[in-house]
Scaffold this active site. Sequence first.
Site, PDB file in Angstrom:
ATOM      1  CB  SER A 256      47.121  43.096  49.449  1.00 43.63           C
ATOM      2  OG  SER A 256      47.825  44.185  48.561  1.00 43.63           O
ATOM      3  CE  LYS A 257      44.660  46.440  56.155  1.00 43.66           C
ATOM      4  NZ  LYS A 257      45.468  46.324  57.422  1.00 43.66           N
ATOM      5  NE  ARG A 258      50.544  45.647  46.631  1.00 37.51           N
ATOM      6  CZ  ARG A 258      50.749  45.464  45.355  1.00 37.51           C
ATOM      7  NH1 ARG A 258      51.082  46.467  44.626  1.00 37.51           N
ATOM      8  NH2 ARG A 258      50.950  44.171  44.999  1.00 37.51           N
ATOM      9  CG  HIS A 259      45.139  45.795  45.117  1.00 40.49           C
ATOM     10  ND1 HIS A 259      45.495  44.911  45.545  1.00 40.49           N
ATOM     11  CD2 HIS A 259      45.758  46.278  44.031  1.00 40.49           C
ATOM     12  CE1 HIS A 259      46.512  44.500  44.844  1.00 40.49           C
ATOM     13  NE2 HIS A 259      46.942  45.370  43.955  1.00 40.49           N
ATOM     14  N   GLY A 260      43.120  48.942  47.935  1.00 39.29           N
ATOM     15  CA  GLY A 260      42.007  49.412  48.692  1.00 39.29           C
ATOM     16  C   GLY A 260      41.483  48.823  49.801  1.00 39.29           C
TER      17      GLY A 260
END
Length: 487
Positions: A256-260
Amino acid sequence: MKEKIRTRYAPSPTGMMHIGNLRTALYEYLIAKSSGGDFILRIEDTDQVRYKQGAEEAIYKALRCSGLKHDEGPDIGGSFGPYVQSQRKEHYLPYAKKLVEEGKAYYCFCTKERLETLKNEDSSEFGGYDRKCRDLDEKTINNLLSNGTAYVIRQKMPIEGSTTFRDEVFGEITVENKELQDQILIKADGFPTYNFANVIDDHEMQITDVVRGCEYLSSTPKYNLLYEAFGWQVPRYVHLPLIMGKNEDGSIAKLSKRHGSVGFEDLLSEGYLPEAIINYIALLGWCPEGNREIFSLEELTKEFSVQRISKSPSVFDYDKLEWFNGEYLRNEEIDKFTQHAEKYIQKAINGASLDIKKIASVLHQRVTKLTQIPEMIDFLANMPEYDKEIFINKKSKTNLENSLFCLKTAKEKLESLQSWDFNSIHEFLLNLALDLGLKNGTLMWPIRIAVSGRKMTPGGAIEILDILGKEESLRRIEAGIKKLESE
Ligand code: GLU
């Protein structure tokens, strides 16, 4: 005759092109193309609530940009159109009604409010809906219908037994029928649910291989019961493993976005090349025979096989993607690289009249992401502030004194150099080092510091002098001398 493989990419236009969706499209493309089959694009827009403006455009753009050319689709037509579900609305109801006639589906008149209250009750026995309308008598049904009562059509799931199917990746899967909810086939707005439409469309479009994310595994028995109810041949199923991301603490979770960045377009604007992204995501869940990692789309088409898709989740590794990107950038012809890099170079040099091609040449073997470029070369347009301590370098055997000497001598000599190009400067400075009895590095280090203000630069002193031109180079060397002379 061997049946022609037909796969479909069936995105819902609900947002950006997620990297997982692109991988699904890629595998569908590869499965079709590796056997001379057809790859079809179908837009699944029956969920009008989640529809996002611009999402369809993003789908076309991503397919075009990554080279996944479809053989049939909304934009190019084909023999099985229309390829947009909202334009196929009238295809679905007759099928649903046929199931009702055959006792395999039923009208459900339950109101939204009633269904809401069910959610709070324990109706887990039927997987959610309590099947109130499943056995209404015909008279009641006809009355309600002729009164214009709103209805949905639900599938009548078998109460007993189990459903088994085979997935090419996950193997044999069995579910108990009693766990299956009487799912909605046609919604109150007349639109089919995804669950119904995908079966009808895959059948009508003669899809042989249904390839999609493994989140659909648990719904597949329901689809098979529909195929069975209609007496249609079940397609081959290829469910793809999850794509995970690495959390800061080292554990993994669904990407998800929090990984990149997880959007194809976001990755492009971060400076990744589409070819590198495609190559990398091909390996997220599939492994070729042997250790080779670099594959063009054409090469992937030759190598790809469903048997080598893994069912274990794969972890999206941004460093690895960057490695692929660096490989692709380095292997580009210099003209192509220059084309890709130009926008970023222009941004950095901000209108200065410098030779883009020369700058691209020094960057070519050193860049792993195009977005690194502005920061790598910003010193070309504006000389940064720097500390004179960086003239001191053990490896080059430089200190403040010999740096000052080198700069003074180099400046004086370079002033007389007539032709200012890489080869002339190169020969000239190497001879000068020889004459002065200095190691090349001892002469080059202070010059590079003086013209760049940086310990690390793409290219060495000679390349930078060549790019900056004589006047600017000498001006910067003079400023370096002043700096070293000051206290
Ligand atoms: N429209 C579905 C999605 O975007 C497609 C699922 C499928 O391929 O059947 O997730």
